[in-house]
Design a protein around this motif. Structure first.
Motif, short mmCIF file in Angstrom:
data_model
loop_
_atom_site.label_atom_id
_atom_site.label_comp_id
_atom_site.label_asym_id
_atom_site.label_seq_id
_atom_site.Cartn_x
_atom_site.Cartn_y
_atom_site.Cartn_z
N PHE A 1 0.89 -1.15 0.08
CA PHE A 1 -0.05 0.04 0.21
C PHE A 1 0.84 1.29 0.06
CE2 PHE A 1 -2.12 -3.06 2.99
CZ PHE A 1 -2.79 -3.68 1.86
N LEU A 2 0.70 2.28 -1.04
CA LEU A 2 1.46 3.41 -1.09
C LEU A 2 0.50 4.59 -0.60
CD1 LEU A 2 3.87 4.73 -1.84
CD2 LEU A 2 3.01 5.16 -4.24
N LEU A 3 1.13 5.36 0.45
CA LEU A 3 0.56 6.53 0.98
C LEU A 3 1.69 7.49 0.54
CD1 LEU A 3 0.12 3.68 3.14
CD2 LEU A 3 -1.33 5.75 4.42
N ALA A 4 1.12 8.57 -0.53
CA ALA A 4 2.24 9.23 -0.94
C ALA A 4 1.58 10.47 -1.62
CB ALA A 4 2.97 8.60 -1.98
N PRO A 5 2.50 11.61 -1.71
CA PRO A 5 1.93 12.63 -2.31
C PRO A 5 1.64 12.31 -3.56
CG PRO A 5 4.06 13.28 -1.12
CD PRO A 5 3.58 11.91 -0.89
N PRO A 6 0.54 13.01 -4.40
CA PRO A 6 0.05 12.80 -5.83
C PRO A 6 1.22 12.59 -6.80
CG PRO A 6 -1.39 14.25 -4.76
CD PRO A 6 -0.23 13.98 -3.74
N PRO A 7 2.15 13.53 -6.78
CA PRO A 7 3.30 13.47 -7.73
C PRO A 7 3.94 11.87 -7.86
CG PRO A 7 3.37 15.39 -6.77
CD PRO A 7 2.45 14.87 -6.09
N LEU A 8 4.17 11.50 -6.64
CA LEU A 8 4.79 10.19 -6.65
C LEU A 8 4.01 9.06 -7.14
CD1 LEU A 8 6.55 10.04 -3.02
CD2 LEU A 8 7.55 10.53 -5.32
N TRP A 9 2.51 9.23 -6.99
CA TRP A 9 1.71 8.24 -7.39
C TRP A 9 1.59 8.22 -8.78
CZ3 TRP A 9 0.03 3.59 -6.12
CH2 TRP A 9 -1.22 3.18 -6.95
N GLU A 10 1.54 9.49 -9.41
CA GLU A 10 1.53 9.95 -10.93
C GLU A 10 2.75 9.29 -11.29
OE1 GLU A 10 0.94 13.88 -10.88
OE2 GLU A 10 -1.18 13.93 -9.96
N ALA A 11 4.00 9.48 -11.01
CA ALA A 11 5.05 8.91 -11.62
C ALA A 11 5.22 7.28 -11.55
CB ALA A 11 6.23 9.69 -10.99
N LEU A 12 4.81 6.63 -10.43
CA LEU A 12 4.51 5.45 -10.71
C LEU A 12 3.59 4.91 -11.47
CD1 LEU A 12 5.23 2.73 -9.16
CD2 LEU A 12 3.32 3.13 -7.50
N MET A 13 2.43 5.57 -11.60
CA MET A 13 1.67 4.85 -12.73
C MET A 13 2.18 5.11 -14.00
SD MET A 13 -1.47 4.17 -11.45
CE MET A 13 -2.67 4.78 -12.74
N GLY A 14 2.88 6.08 -14.23
CA GLY A 14 3.51 6.19 -15.67
C GLY A 14 4.56 5.59 -15.79
N LYS A 15 5.16 4.68 -14.72
CA LYS A 15 6.34 3.90 -14.72
C LYS A 15 7.54 4.86 -15.02
CE LYS A 15 4.80 -0.83 -15.72
NZ LYS A 15 4.85 -1.83 -16.58
N ASP A 16 7.59 6.25 -14.83
CA ASP A 16 8.66 7.22 -14.94
C ASP A 16 9.52 6.78 -13.88
OD1 ASP A 16 10.05 9.24 -15.33
OD2 ASP A 16 8.52 10.86 -15.71
N TRP A 17 10.37 5.91 -13.96
CA TRP A 17 11.27 5.59 -12.72
C TRP A 17 12.12 6.76 -12.36
CZ3 TRP A 17 8.47 1.97 -10.97
CH2 TRP A 17 7.99 1.00 -11.83
#
Length: 248
Positions: free
Chosen positions: A132-148
């Motif tokens: 479970f990831l509890l994180a600021p939105p920019p982190l989740w957006e980068a993860l969703m985009g696989k922008d490592w």
């Protein structure tokens, strides 16, 4: 992977991904080292909504999930896999109960078939490998985009505001012997949740068959998390495209 009760002694409770599990797991591991069978050690320490019993208690031909639902008893084998499953029942009782309810409902509707179907497949993935990831939105957006590079390098200063909470017992088992490719199936949780009990309650209420059938998971190689693995301090760690795969 090694099995048997002695492997519990291989667990390094100092690892950051086990920080929240130590208070639950270390006493159980010690009780097993002192000679108790795993199911008894779990029961001795547990406030779980199930009782743990030897694997032999599962009747031949009976579906594991249906047996737990009907009896309130959880068949348990010696070794890391069922050790961490027991800890999950202790730390996340509402989520585990909800997963078992959904599994039992799927079995009641469709029986036990060679092919589980999308809901039971997703339930199994969640139970075995979720985090479970509890994180600021920019982190989740980068993860969703696989922008490592964004997730782990450019946005690295945001990670102190984030928490990755491991849940899947197979995931925890694999991380006893950490390797770079180990990947979690991540489920987004509200960053404002402040306790494990509240996370347990929120997720149990959020989980449903329709939502799980849509596979609401994002893959995350967990040793990429800042502060979890010394090698990722060198940013070339994230250049390995076999682990940090680009978005299709």
């Amino acid at each position: 992977m090694p099995s048997g009760p002695e492997v519990l002694q291989a667990i390094d409770w100092r690892q950051p991904w086990l920080a929240g599990w130590r208070e639950w797991g270390e006493p159980v591991a010690q009780a097993v080292a002192d000679g108790l069978p795993l199911h008894e050690a779990l029961n001795h320490r547990s406030a779980a909504p199930v009782r743990f019993v030897p694997q032999a208690a599962l009747p031949p031909g009976e579906a594991y999930e249906r047996y737990i639902f009907n009896s309130g008893l959880c068949p348990t084998r010696e070794g890391l896999h069922d050790f961490f499953n027991g800890l999950c029942w202790m730390r996340f009782p509402r989520i585990k109960t909800r997963l078992n309810q959904l599994q039992a409902a799927e079995i009641a509707a469709a029986g036990v078939a060679p092919l589980r179907g999308p809901v039971r497949d997703a339930l199994t993935v969640f139970d075995e490998n979720a985090a479970f990831l509890l994180a600021p939105p920019p982190l989740w957006e980068a993860l969703m985009g696989k922008d490592w590079q964004a997730l782990f390098v450019a946005l690295r200063p945001l990670w102190p505001q984030a928490r990755l909470v491991l849940f899947g017992h197979a995931l925890l088992e694999k991380l006893v012997y950490p390797r770079k490719p180990i990947t979690a199936h991540v489920y987004l949780a509200p960053p404002a949740i402040d306790t494990i009990a509240n996370l347990d309650a929120w997720l149990a209420a959020d989980l449903g068959a329709d939502k799980l059938a849509g596979k609401p998971f994002v893959p995350l190689p967990v040793l990429g998390v800042p502060g979890w693995w010394p090698e990722n301090e060198n940013f070339s760690f994230y250049d390995d495209s076999l682990v940090f795969r680009p978005r299709r």
